[in-house]
Enzyme design. Structure first.
Site, PDB file in Angstrom:
ATOM      1  N   TYR A 198       0.961  -1.134   0.089  1.00 15.69           N
ATOM      2  CA  TYR A 198      -0.422   0.140  -0.004  1.00 15.69           C
ATOM      3  C   TYR A 198       1.074   0.850  -0.353  1.00 15.69           C
ATOM      4  CZ  TYR A 198      -3.404   3.271   1.700  1.00 15.69           C
ATOM      5  OH  TYR A 198      -4.945   3.713   1.876  1.00 15.69           O
ATOM      6  N   TYR A 229      -7.191  10.571 -22.894  1.00 13.07           N
ATOM      7  CA  TYR A 229      -8.220  11.081 -20.863  1.00 13.07           C
ATOM      8  C   TYR A 229      -9.614  11.829 -20.950  1.00 13.07           C
ATOM      9  CZ  TYR A 229      -7.585  11.555 -16.182  1.00 13.07           C
ATOM     10  OH  TYR A 229      -7.588  11.562 -14.490  1.00 13.07           O
TER      11      TYR A 229
END
Lengths: 530, 530
Positions: free
Chosen positions: A117, A448
């Site tokens: 993480y 995008y």
């Protein structure tokens, strides 16, 4: 403090400017927000941990809630509704490579799944635990956040893998250097996460993608420590760096990252040009990059994104003046905004500006100076906060991205937008869709796309709307020569679409690599590959 | 016709200029050449082929002799002495990917080893068959030498993998494009070979290494066809392209290569600057590349290489004038020659020239204009012919190359030169050693060292001298943070040194990748990894 159920710092709120709400209402209708669950309620649901005790592992409910989800829209819906499904069984916060080694031994001994993480900013499900019989340990790298070494002559900096963007830049800046890697997630994402997920930053035209910046480092695997030496370039067989880039935690845990840095530039500025139509705008951008003009950043909004940005920009006086000026110069509806950055020595910047203005002029671009460019630069990392503002109004927003060759850019862009725009027709829901091109290469560019839709009157139905939009568009992308991701990575959400892109033998290669280092499949299961 | 036992076209001979021979005699003594065997004698030694009959496989002695060795000094000694050791059992000349597929099925069925053969220019033993119980088939890709497609918008060209340098450039040039990949072996080496061995060209500063140029393509493997799609950049997991780059025939046979091409430049020129000493020269080069000046080529000769090049350059009037000019400007012994190229639009070239001259001036560089640069450009691919001229005089010449970070360049360079210079002291033999830096990166550069020594009075002893020099220096390289190869690849000669660089886990990754595609180890055995 960091928001437990959304983006960023909870002391910071971005207001939707006057007119922004009306703009959206006109396009997709009035909306009503869903109500959010509380952190307490979320914590109350966390089941008992299945992890055997370990002094370095925390099993508090809040730690487990805060590490259960990333930042995809599905993650938001889980965090807002409280319907998390699965939590990690515990969280560790190692402070050294040795700590990580110890945790891996513990995991192997007890058959525990391990999720690395970084900043928890994945929008593709990288760090979400999956339902399984194994206990799940999330390893938060956040305490390994130091600049360990700087070699000024070779321009190589060594960082702890958990160093987030702002700490990367501030520690380098104090010594006169920059990494120049600025993904949209910069505020929270980490240097190790950038490597693991093959990240790209807004100024990749100058500094390169993380593939070009990552020079080597240390990875703790279940087979031992992998040390990748820094060598500027080599023909000595396949590049091990490239196996770690994009490995998404499946090969090992990156603990130290060596990166190529640059002295702080003497000059940097951002500028805006408007083009009368898409065709001219896109061609000008292609010419600029194929001409090897020394830009540090380039972004081209299509007509709808341009209109949306000007409506939501929040500085009406400036926009009003600009619109008058553009109209005087003959610009009409359908105009497209191009933002570009120049960085370097004074001579390089002057030269790049001249080249850019000359090429833009050939395609009827109207140069408007630095005002809007400055605004872009000032707000470059705050856009994720807009999601919070829209959420409070009852609008869900998500993004999809890909990259493809120039000859296919319009085809793919149109198919993506059309699919998103019409996909909820059956449900009589409209979707507001707009797109920019960025990350330009001589061969092609990234596409995008942002889409906004109303939340339904339940979380389940809202999730169903998102899933329909996301999965159908992901299929459109990979079936039309696009990569399933140019900058967000694969995670669990994109994994089903990867085989179309990589092919059977490509998947065989990646799968075999993961199994070589992790035969039992303990590391980040279901991410990247089955 | 192509020389069967050395470099290039046998109609072309490069004469050592007057003074060249004397220059070498003064440094390492008078030499006497060894006598060469004949092609007929070599063919007479070729044993019966062990291959089962196949219509596409040729087993003539001459085909087998001509495919038995590359261009390392050990290969030269084998070809000149006639002591080949091992020959391939046959040669195939496929004309399509389907032909290659058929050959792979034949090989698998009969347990035959397969060696892919491009231009046969390896200097690290890539294409040499090894002694084994399996029959060996060499697959010469030379008939797949066409430009198959050019996408002008995306600037991607598709070539048959066996296309040699001159045919790559001439087919592109006819359409107004260039690949810009110019390794020293350009005349004979092929585009597929460049990919398989991670090649780098003289103008990599502008065009990039083959890693940056290789956009995708087709690879025939024992597990089927691997098609790598062209995508400008992606974050979708580890990059399959990067597993093929440097795979040296161990994963499959590359049959089609898609590359990123560039329109022919408007301007190109090459220039020379002299520096008073190495420290200033090296620092100026580092500053140039770290300043991101748009050069297309950069090469810095150390003092001995500068002296040697001027002695062997063969245009005494020009050199005489130059020496007078430099002496007038205060340049003395120990001067170092830097050659640089600028390529692009007129504005880019002007700007690059200004930046370069400004930085060189800071380090007391004396700019001498384009005359010597033009000479370099005119002779850039003829240097390998000098080896033939020296051989006829009784001198053996070889090169060693690596790359390392800037902070280690001097350390490594000095250790390499010192080792080569003194290694034959016991045998009372001198070695003439000189070096240039090329292929510059912000992080470091390549180090390219040439060494000349006298042949002994036997082939065996000459080979022993070479092996002593080569192996001891290879160890010096990898034990001092250098890559075992920046541009020549691993092959069989460098394979023993690769584990120091890649580490145990790096070797595990590469080995596992090869075994995944070729569990029986039929493809190019002993190359790259065991």
């Amino acid at each position: 403090m960091r928001r437990w159920n959304g983006w960023g710092d909870d002391q910071f709120n971005l207001e939707l400017p006057d007119g922004g709400r009306q703009f959206l209402q006109e396009r997709i209708g009035k909306a009503a927000p869903l109500s959010d669950t509380s952190l307490e309620a979320a914590c109350a649901q966390v089941p008992a941990s299945r992890l055997p005790q370990h002094p370095d592992v925390v099993t508090s409910a809040e730690d487990r809630v805060r590490h259960a989800r990333g930042q995809s829209l599905a993650d938001w819906l889980a965090m807002r509704s409280g319907d998390f499904g699965v939590f990690p069984d515990g969280v560790a916060y190692p402070e050294s490579s040795q700590d990580v080694e110890t945790l891996l031994r513990y995991a192997e001994e007890h058959g525990i799944s391990v999720i690395p993480y970084g900043g928890g900013t994945s929008v593709a499900g990288h760090i979400n635990p999956v339902n399984s019989e194994s206990a799940v340990l999330t390893v938060d790298m956040g305490r390994m956040n130091r600049l360990i070494d700087l070699d000024r002559e070779s321009q190589i900096a060594t960082f702890g893998a958990g160093t987030p963007g702002p700490l990367v830049e501030s520690q380098l800046r104090a010594l006169g250097y920059t990494l120049g890697h600025f993904p949209q997630s910069f505020e929270l994402s980490t240097i190790g996460g950038w490597v693991a997920s093959r990240s790209s930053g807004q100024q990749s035209l100058r500094y390169g993608r993380i593939e070009q910046l990552f020079a080597g480092g240390r990875i703790e695997t279940l087979k031992g420590t992998l040390d990748i030496p820094t060598i500027p370039a080599s023909s000595a067989g396949p590049d091990i760096r490239e196996m770690i880039l994009g490995s998404e935690g499946r090969i090992g845990l990156i603990t130290e990252v060596k990166v190529r840095v640059t002295p702080l530039p003497a000059h940097e500025s951002f500028h805006v040009v408007f083009f009368p139509d898409w065709d001219k705008a896109r061609t000008a951008c292609r010419q600029l990059v194929q001409n090897r003009t020394q830009l540090s950043m380039l972004r081209l909004s299509n007509a709808t994104e341009t209109e949306t940005q000007l409506a939501l920009a929040g500085h009406p006086a400036l926009i009003g003046m600009l619109e008058s000026y553009l109209s005087l110069r003959g610009s009409k509806d359908g105009k497209c905004m191009m933002t570009f950055g120049i960085t370097g020595s004074k001579r390089q910047c002057n030269n790049a500006l001249k080249e850019t203005r000359a090429i833009c002029s050939e395609y009827d671009g109207i140069y408007t100076g630095k005002k809007l460019g400055d605004k872009w630069a000032a707000k470059r990392f705050t856009m994720p906060y807009l999601r919070e503002a829209l959420w409070q109004l009852g609008y869900a927003v998500d993004t999809l991205e890909t990259a493809t060759d120039w000859d296919n850019v319009d085809n793919l862009l149109n198919r993506i937008e059309e699919n998103l725009r019409n996909r909820l027709n059956e449900k009589k829901e409209s979707v507001h869709v707009f797109t920019h091109l960025s990350h330009f290469y001589t061969q092609g560019c990234s596409i995008y796309t942002t889409y906004v839709f109303r939340v339904a009157d339940s979380y389940d139905e809202t999730l169903a709307r998102w899933k329909t939009l996301k999965d159908s568009t992901s299929a459109v992308i990979v079936n039309n020569r696009g990569t399933i991701s140019h900058q967000h990575g694969v995670g669990k959400d994109h994994a089903p679409f990867l085989p179309v892109e990589k092919g059977e033998l490509g998947m065989l290669a990646i799968g075999s690599l993961c199994r070589t280092f992790d035969p039992a499949g303990l590391l980040n299961p279901k991410t990247l590959v089955e």
